[in-house]
Design a protein around this motif. Sequence first.
Motif, PDB file in Angstrom:
ATOM      1  N   SER A   1      22.602  37.714 -67.519  1.00 18.47           N
ATOM      2  CA  SER A   1      22.144  36.391 -67.942  1.00 18.47           C
ATOM      3  C   SER A   1      21.414  36.543 -69.270  1.00 18.47           C
ATOM      4  O   SER A   1      20.421  37.263 -69.361  1.00 18.47           O
ATOM      5  CB  SER A   1      21.207  35.793 -66.886  1.00 18.47           C
ATOM      6  OG  SER A   1      20.627  34.608 -67.370  1.00 18.47           O
ATOM      7  N   LYS A   2      21.908  35.869 -70.304  1.00 17.52           N
ATOM      8  CA  LYS A   2      21.272  35.955 -71.614  1.00 17.52           C
ATOM      9  C   LYS A   2      20.122  34.963 -71.763  1.00 17.52           C
ATOM     10  O   LYS A   2      19.383  35.020 -72.746  1.00 17.52           O
ATOM     11  CB  LYS A   2      22.310  35.711 -72.704  1.00 17.52           C
ATOM     12  CG  LYS A   2      23.403  36.768 -72.735  1.00 17.52           C
ATOM     13  CD  LYS A   2      24.370  36.517 -73.876  1.00 17.52           C
ATOM     14  CE  LYS A   2      25.449  37.589 -73.909  1.00 17.52           C
ATOM     15  NZ  LYS A   2      26.414  37.374 -75.013  1.00 17.52           N
ATOM     16  N   LEU A   3      19.996  34.052 -70.796  1.00 14.41           N
ATOM     17  CA  LEU A   3      18.966  33.020 -70.866  1.00 14.41           C
ATOM     18  C   LEU A   3      18.100  33.062 -69.618  1.00 14.41           C
ATOM     19  O   LEU A   3      18.492  33.609 -68.584  1.00 14.41           O
ATOM     20  CB  LEU A   3      19.607  31.633 -70.995  1.00 14.41           C
ATOM     21  CG  LEU A   3      20.605  31.439 -72.143  1.00 14.41           C
ATOM     22  CD1 LEU A   3      21.255  30.079 -72.021  1.00 14.41           C
ATOM     23  CD2 LEU A   3      19.917  31.604 -73.489  1.00 14.41           C
ATOM     24  N   ARG A   4      16.955  32.461 -69.744  1.00 13.17           N
ATOM     25  CA  ARG A   4      16.075  32.308 -68.590  1.00 13.17           C
ATOM     26  C   ARG A   4      16.308  30.928 -67.992  1.00 13.17           C
ATOM     27  O   ARG A   4      16.315  29.921 -68.699  1.00 13.17           O
ATOM     28  CB  ARG A   4      14.612  32.456 -69.003  1.00 13.17           C
ATOM     29  CG  ARG A   4      13.631  32.443 -67.842  1.00 13.17           C
ATOM     30  CD  ARG A   4      12.206  32.640 -68.346  1.00 13.17           C
ATOM     31  NE  ARG A   4      11.271  32.794 -67.246  1.00 13.17           N
ATOM     32  CZ  ARG A   4      10.702  31.792 -66.589  1.00 13.17           C
ATOM     33  NH1 ARG A   4      10.993  30.538 -66.937  1.00 13.17           N
ATOM     34  NH2 ARG A   4       9.855  32.011 -65.598  1.00 13.17           N
TER      35      ARG A   4
ATOM     36  N   GLU B   1      23.642  29.129 -77.059  1.00 17.04           N
ATOM     37  CA  GLU B   1      22.776  29.200 -75.884  1.00 17.04           C
ATOM     38  C   GLU B   1      23.217  28.198 -74.822  1.00 17.04           C
ATOM     39  O   GLU B   1      23.181  28.499 -73.624  1.00 17.04           O
ATOM     40  CB  GLU B   1      21.327  28.944 -76.291  1.00 17.04           C
ATOM     41  CG  GLU B   1      20.710  30.081 -77.102  1.00 17.04           C
ATOM     42  CD  GLU B   1      19.262  29.807 -77.451  1.00 17.04           C
ATOM     43  OE1 GLU B   1      18.827  28.638 -77.304  1.00 17.04           O
ATOM     44  OE2 GLU B   1      18.560  30.752 -77.867  1.00 17.04           O
TER      45      GLU B   1
ATOM     46  N   THR C   1      24.820  29.061 -70.785  1.00 15.13           N
ATOM     47  CA  THR C   1      24.330  28.616 -69.477  1.00 15.13           C
ATOM     48  C   THR C   1      25.433  28.713 -68.428  1.00 15.13           C
ATOM     49  O   THR C   1      25.155  28.725 -67.231  1.00 15.13           O
ATOM     50  CB  THR C   1      23.824  27.167 -69.559  1.00 15.13           C
ATOM     51  OG1 THR C   1      24.888  26.314 -70.020  1.00 15.13           O
ATOM     52  CG2 THR C   1      22.636  27.055 -70.500  1.00 15.13           C
TER      53      THR C   1
ATOM     54  N   GLU D   1      15.963  35.863 -65.214  1.00 13.69           N
ATOM     55  CA  GLU D   1      15.274  36.195 -66.449  1.00 13.69           C
ATOM     56  C   GLU D   1      16.295  36.566 -67.518  1.00 13.69           C
ATOM     57  O   GLU D   1      17.416  36.977 -67.211  1.00 13.69           O
ATOM     58  CB  GLU D   1      14.300  37.354 -66.228  1.00 13.69           C
ATOM     59  CG  GLU D   1      13.175  37.054 -65.258  1.00 13.69           C
ATOM     60  CD  GLU D   1      12.230  35.972 -65.773  1.00 13.69           C
ATOM     61  OE1 GLU D   1      12.156  35.798 -67.004  1.00 13.69           O
ATOM     62  OE2 GLU D   1      11.580  35.316 -64.944  1.00 13.69           O
ATOM     63  N   SER D   2      15.893  36.435 -68.763  1.00 15.17           N
ATOM     64  CA  SER D   2      16.782  36.789 -69.865  1.00 15.17           C
ATOM     65  C   SER D   2      17.103  38.286 -69.819  1.00 15.17           C
ATOM     66  O   SER D   2      16.209  39.124 -69.724  1.00 15.17           O
ATOM     67  CB  SER D   2      16.121  36.444 -71.199  1.00 15.17           C
ATOM     68  OG  SER D   2      16.933  36.847 -72.275  1.00 15.17           O
TER      69      SER D   2
END
Length: 458
Positions: free
Chosen positions: A109-112, A253, A257, A279-280
């Motif tokens: 996961s690149k994003l939180r 970004e 998702t 978490e990222s």
Amino acid sequence: MKKIISFFTSHTVWKTLINRIEGIKKTSFGDLVINQTVKLKKIPLASAIIFFSVLISILIVKTRPETQAQPKIEKIWPVAVISAESIDMQPKITIYGEVRASRMALIRSKLRGKIVSLNPAFKDGNFVESGIELLTIERARYEHQTAEKRADLFHSEAILEELKKELIFEEKLKIVAKKQLDISNRNVDRISALVSQGRESKQLIDDTKSKYATREQDYLLKGQRVSKLEAKIKQQEALYDKKAATLAIAETELSETVIRSPLNGFVSDVSLAFGQLLESGETVGRILSSKELEVRFELPEADYGRFTKNSASKENKTEAKDLIGRILTINWNLGSEQLSFNAKLSRIGAEMNPETGGVEMFASLQNDASELGLRAGAFVEVVFPDFIYRNVYELPERAVTDENYIYVVRDQRLVRLPIEVVGRSNNNFLIRSKINSGELIVSRLFENISPGLRVKVL
């Protein structure tokens, strides 16, 4: 006492002794013994016992049977043999290895954010296709961020367009100012000529030059305005590019998702739940390629040495260079059933394993292996083709001495011959030697074997 005497008198040895004494009585030595016996009647009992003991010993020695020496017979050794036949052979080296995916994708996961959608197929062991949606992180914040960045870009674009249009208008005004300046310049020249002829007053020439200066100032101001607009346009273009990059990041970004499968393969190491907060940079699973499978194995150092350029013989140097690309056979045992696949040696490890002494190698499997059920992690048998050895003899290990000699049977005698061991095939040696075709070779050595022994072929 009588029983003891009766036992001895009935014993075979006693009877034999009596028979010998009867035979001696008929000889001259017997007469001598009888005469001495008569004389012993006058001798004490102890001396008589000693005399009779000596006499019996002499009788036993004198009457022992004579034996004749038997002639010495040479021992014949039975031996197992095989017939010598020269062959061309390509041995197979059997090694064990492990199937692994040559390509593997870590799903991160690149994003939180919180998981709001989870694909039911995103579980260990399931097959997923490339591009399929695996899970979705809540998008609202990233959608708003993207909309804001897009609005900033539109605003920057509008300002840039306004400046460009203003620049076009100012450039036209500059052209008009230039024309007016040229007209004023010609008026100055014309009035100056009239004044020099005395036809116009000096006041007029001063007024004309004043108008020329005003036109010149207006032209310079127009030029300055154009230069400023050009600089502002460059600044606005840079700002526009910055806004565009910011929007691209926001859109990226937003797209991140939704996490998708990067390749066709099998899911592994997944532990997720709907609503879980990620978490990222957090790893959520792995995808193991279903098509690009390879076998990892270690070739023993001794075998690898024979395949290298320096240790290969002249007849095999060409084959040693072609080690990469060699076709191998992969056997996968499923209980009583065995599936076989072809694989191509694709690469060789950079270092030797210091613990096992082997060289790490990788062989790429054909694409149909996965269709037949072969998966990463399977334990398989690797059949590695050796060099082709020509004009060699295949002998069991127990037929060769530690000093590299063999024994052949010639005229029922053993003859020792030196050999050259050029290779191995399972538990057999591949040798070269000066052997006649069809000659009998001892297939099992025995203790105290030596040249010249007489043998019998079993």
